[in-house]
Scaffold this active site. Structure first.
Site, PDB file in Angstrom:
ATOM      1  N   HIS A 268      50.048  41.600  49.373  1.00 57.74           N
ATOM      2  CA  HIS A 268      49.657  40.172  48.802  1.00 57.74           C
ATOM      3  C   HIS A 268      50.386  39.254  50.255  1.00 57.74           C
ATOM      4  O   HIS A 268      49.627  38.637  50.733  1.00 57.74           O
ATOM      5  CB  HIS A 268      50.483  39.883  47.607  1.00 57.74           C
ATOM      6  N   ASP A 319      43.717  46.469  43.578  1.00 62.45           N
ATOM      7  CA  ASP A 319      44.733  45.953  42.751  1.00 62.45           C
ATOM      8  C   ASP A 319      44.698  46.163  41.165  1.00 62.45           C
ATOM      9  O   ASP A 319      44.950  47.174  40.895  1.00 62.45           O
ATOM     10  CB  ASP A 319      45.287  44.681  42.813  1.00 62.45           C
TER      11      ASP A 319
END
Length: 446
Positions: A268, A319
């Protein structure tokens, strides 16, 4: 021996037309360009290397679309996490295998050929360790074997609920390890991977809030040649808590306190500032971007244009697996930059985004980048050249039209180590995989 003929194929030096690719066993034996198809050739549309998926929590596929209703005055990552924890407390090893098999089949169908599984549900449902520390990890290995996807297993170290060594909550009981038990988990995971073709093993400190500084230093030494993945700076709340704890932002703290290098994948890094971006780029680490999940959770938009300008490396991941689609991950990555900057073609072109995601993902997963060249593993995908979105494409248009203009998945065929696992856009074991997944959902929702 298999002979594949493509209208065009993406080779290491760019697109070529009228390409014959011959595979033998798990390898590509030869590549010819500018040739006509012959008897015995399997005629395909457009051929290209598949993408690595550098960040997945497979079990979360079972909650896809089930948290899309506002749950209070503020609905954000932290409220979503409460629902996710409930699922994490419910699943058995058999459930995990069935859920992961569907997720992995869908990854292959969308063009992902290897997955980095950031795996943190380790213990039994009451928090008691299994006799085999890798009981849950073995379910992921079985799912990878069933589907044929490449697996880089990243067992997660999770010890605390917040910065400063905060005690974990009851909802985190299935995740928790100390450094010694985590070392045993790694050893057991290595045994579980035995026999799985081209598998890799890395380590994954969950986040700075879940790992103390001393533990992080110790963990990084457990696999000196393996990849290291960590969540960092995903949420503004995390940034604020890290500042309160240390006086530094998460990325700045990590770069100053760990020898971050090309082994590392910073997942991220959404809220990295310019100096932090420069430090990551200089280290050679990969930033793991998950645009669909980051949008779904309201995380924010990573400053990819600025990072790429610094020669920063990135890859993409699915994810939370709320929607598994390789092309849409790339599309949303570029569209996020366009919305923030109010420009078009911010990251230059689909071809360059694709190449960067392939290279960065391969680095992060400690696996060779797939390439359509002699001696490379026979890992590749074909796109349906007769799909309306791709009709009459010139080679320099193919990736742009797939990423930005396809209304439905156009991946037609997928080969992993020479074995065809997807035909006509469907995984060969899809029906059986879906049947098992349906049974799991019925039990979990009973």
């Amino acid at each position: 021996m298999t002979r594949l003929w493509f209208r065009a194929a993406l080779l290491p030096d760019g697109w070529s037309e009228r390409v014959r690719l011959v595979t033998e066993g798990a390898e590509i034996r030869s590549v010819q360009t500018g040739v006509a198809p012959e008897a015995g050739d399997e005629i395909q549309g457009f051929g290209l290397p598949g993408l690595p998926n550098l960040h997945s929590h497979a079990f979360q596929r079972a909650m896809a679309g089930r948290s899309e209703r506002r749950g209070g005055e503020r609905d954000n990552f932290w409220s979503w996490r409460t629902q996710m924890y409930a699922l994490a407390q419910a699943i058995t090893p058999a459930d995990l295998e069935a859920i992961a098999a569907l997720a992995y089949a869908e990854m292959l169908e969308s063009g992902f050929l290897r997955v980095g599984e950031f795996h943190y549900v380790h213990h039994d449902r009451d928090g008691t360790p299994f006799a085999d520390p890798a009981e849950m990890a073995a379910s992921l290995v079985a799912a990878a074997a069933t589907t044929g996807i490449g697996l880089t297993l990243l067992p997660v170290y999770y010890a605390h609920a917040g910065f400063g060594g905060l005690a974990p909550s009851p909802a985190q009981r299935r995740f928790i390890h100390d450094p010694d038990s985590y070392a045993r988990l790694l050893e057991a995971s290595e045994r579980a991977l035995t026999g799985l073709e081209d598998a890799r093993l890395g380590i994954a400190p969950h986040s700075l809030r879940a790992v103390t500084p001393d533990a992080l230093t110790r963990l990084a030494q457990l696999r000196p040649d393996g990849p290291i993945h960590i969540h960092v700076a995903e949420q503004t709340g995390e940034v604020e808590d890290c500042l309160t704890w240390s006086g530094l932002r998460p990325v700045a703290w990590l770069m100053q306190n760990q020898p971050v290098d090309a082994r590392w994948c910073l997942v991220h890094a959404t809220h990295a500032e310019p100096g932090e971006l420069a430090a990551i780029a200089a280290s050679g680490a990969v930033v793991g971007l998950c645009p669909i999940t980051e949008a779904n959770l309201g995380d924010g938009v990573f400053p990819a244009a600025e990072f790429v300008a610094l020669n920063g490396r990135f890859g993409i991941g699915s994810d939370s697996n709320v929607l598994i689609d390789a092309a849409q991950e790339l599309r949303l990555l570029e569209y996020g930059q366009r919305l923030v900057r109010r420009e078009r073609n911010v990251l230059s072109s689909a071809d360059q985004i694709y190449a960067a995601a392939c290279a960065g993902g391969a680095q992060a997963l400690a696996a060779p980048a797939d390439a359509l060249s002699p001696g490379a593993a026979a890992n590749l995908i074909s796109l349906d050249a007769d799909d309306p979105s791709l009709l009459r494409s010139t080679p320099d248009e193919i990736l742009g039209r797939w990423v930005f203009a396809a209304r439905r998945p156009v991946v037609d065929g997928v080969w992993r180590r020479g074995r065809k696992v997807v035909s006509g856009g469907r995984h060969h074991a899809r029906d059986a995989i879906v049947a098992r997944y349906r049974d799991v959902l019925e039990r979990l929702r009973a």
